[in-house]
Structures are given as structure tokens and as C-alpha cells.
Design a protein around this motif. Structure first.
Motif, PDB file in Angstrom:
ATOM      1  N   TYR A  96      10.222   0.203   4.357  1.00  0.00           N
ATOM      2  CA  TYR A  96       8.629   0.039   4.845  1.00  0.00           C
ATOM      3  C   TYR A  96       8.074   1.385   4.489  1.00  0.00           C
ATOM      4  O   TYR A  96       7.056   1.603   3.969  1.00  0.00           O
ATOM      5  N   ARG A  98       8.873   3.774   2.234  1.00  0.00           N
ATOM      6  CA  ARG A  98       8.710   3.988   0.772  1.00  0.00           C
ATOM      7  C   ARG A  98       7.582   3.072   0.523  1.00  0.00           C
ATOM      8  O   ARG A  98       6.485   3.435  -0.372  1.00  0.00           O
ATOM      9  N   GLU A  99       7.262   2.048   0.621  1.00  0.00           N
ATOM     10  CA  GLU A  99       6.343   1.138   0.286  1.00  0.00           C
ATOM     11  C   GLU A  99       4.787   1.480   0.864  1.00  0.00           C
ATOM     12  O   GLU A  99       3.956   1.540   0.038  1.00  0.00           O
ATOM     13  N   HIS A 101       4.060   4.650   1.520  1.00  0.00           N
ATOM     14  CA  HIS A 101       3.695   5.838   0.671  1.00  0.00           C
ATOM     15  C   HIS A 101       3.319   5.407  -0.638  1.00  0.00           C
ATOM     16  O   HIS A 101       2.371   5.801  -1.101  1.00  0.00           O
ATOM     17  N   ARG A 102       3.879   4.428  -1.129  1.00  0.00           N
ATOM     18  CA  ARG A 102       3.540   3.899  -2.630  1.00  0.00           C
ATOM     19  C   ARG A 102       2.177   3.530  -2.473  1.00  0.00           C
ATOM     20  O   ARG A 102       1.314   3.529  -3.538  1.00  0.00           O
ATOM     21  N   LEU A 103       1.705   2.702  -1.458  1.00  0.00           N
ATOM     22  CA  LEU A 103       0.239   2.315  -1.245  1.00  0.00           C
ATOM     23  C   LEU A 103      -0.648   3.102  -0.994  1.00  0.00           C
ATOM     24  O   LEU A 103      -1.679   2.911  -1.060  1.00  0.00           O
ATOM     25  N   GLY A 104      -0.155   4.446  -0.719  1.00  0.00           N
ATOM     26  CA  GLY A 104      -1.300   5.555  -0.632  1.00  0.00           C
ATOM     27  C   GLY A 104      -1.277   5.533   0.938  1.00  0.00           C
ATOM     28  O   GLY A 104      -2.463   6.187   1.125  1.00  0.00           O
TER      29      GLY A 104
END
Length: 124
Positions: A96, A98-99, A101-104
Motif C-alpha cells: 500500500y 509503495r502504491e 507513493h507511486r500515485l503521488g
């Protein structure tokens, strides 16, 4: 120690999920000790007035979650769940993070989203 299961036919959760949740809770709390043999699928189905497939589905999910282990013809037993459950929760939390963070999302936004999801599942 006896296996105490109450299936509520009026509950929103399906019977297999009620069964899964109650066995998991009893195993994690220690009311069902590690190594305890669970009833056979057919035996528990008869005892609870459920279809054998319903109990088999609950047992499969419990095994996938690491709560129980099937030892072939010997039967189904309560597994050492604490470490497995905590490890899977940590893995899910890391995925969660990581996701998010990836989504900003900011840290605060990610925490707020996680807190809201927890409220939705566990209640206020």
C-alpha cells in the motif's frame, strides 16, 4: 477446548465468511491452540447445518491465510498464525505504501486513506 461457532443466517456476511472469521479469531486469540485438530469438513458441516462445500471453502481460505494447515488424510490443524498473519499484514502495508507513493499521495494523504479504510472495516 471446543470449537464454538455460531452462524447467523440473517447476517450480511455469507456463512463461509462467518465460519472463517470465527475460526481465525479463535486461533489468533489462543482459544484454539496451535496444533489442535479441526473437525472434518463433513462433520462440521453436519454440526452447523451447512453444506460441505461451505465449510470446505472456509477451510481453503483459512489455509491460504496460514491459519490452518491440512496434513493430508491426518486432517486439518490450527497452524502457528501469529507470525504468518503479522507478516502478511506487513507485506500488504508495504505494498500500500509503495502504491500510494507511486500515485503521488503525500504521507498525510496516504495515512488518511489507510485510516478511513480501517474505519470502514473495523468500525469507528
Amino acid at each position: 477446548m471446543t470449537l464454538k461457532i455460531d452462524i447467523d443466517p440473517e447476517a450480511a456476511a455469507p456463512p463461509y465468511e462467518q465460519l472463517r472469521a470465527q475460526i481465525a479469531d479463535q486461533a489468533r486469540s489462543g482459544r484454539l491452540p496451535v496444533g489442535r485438530k479441526l473437525p472434518t469438513v463433513r462433520g462440521l458441516a453436519e454440526e452447523l447445518g451447512l453444506a460441505a462445500n461451505t465449510v470446505a471453502k472456509a477451510y481453503r481460505v483459512l489455509e491460504a491465510d496460514g491459519v490452518v494447515e491440512t496434513r493430508g488424510r491426518a486432517g486439518t490443524f490450527v497452524a502457528a498464525t501469529g507470525d504468518a498473519a503479522e507478516r502478511r499484514a506487513a507485506e500488504a502495508a508495504a505494498a500500500y505504501a509503495r502504491e500510494a507513493h507511486r500515485l503521488g499521495l503525500s504521507r498525510a494523504e496516504a495515512q488518511a486513506a489507510a485510516a478511513e479504510a480501517l474505519r470502514a472495516v473495523y468500525g469507528a
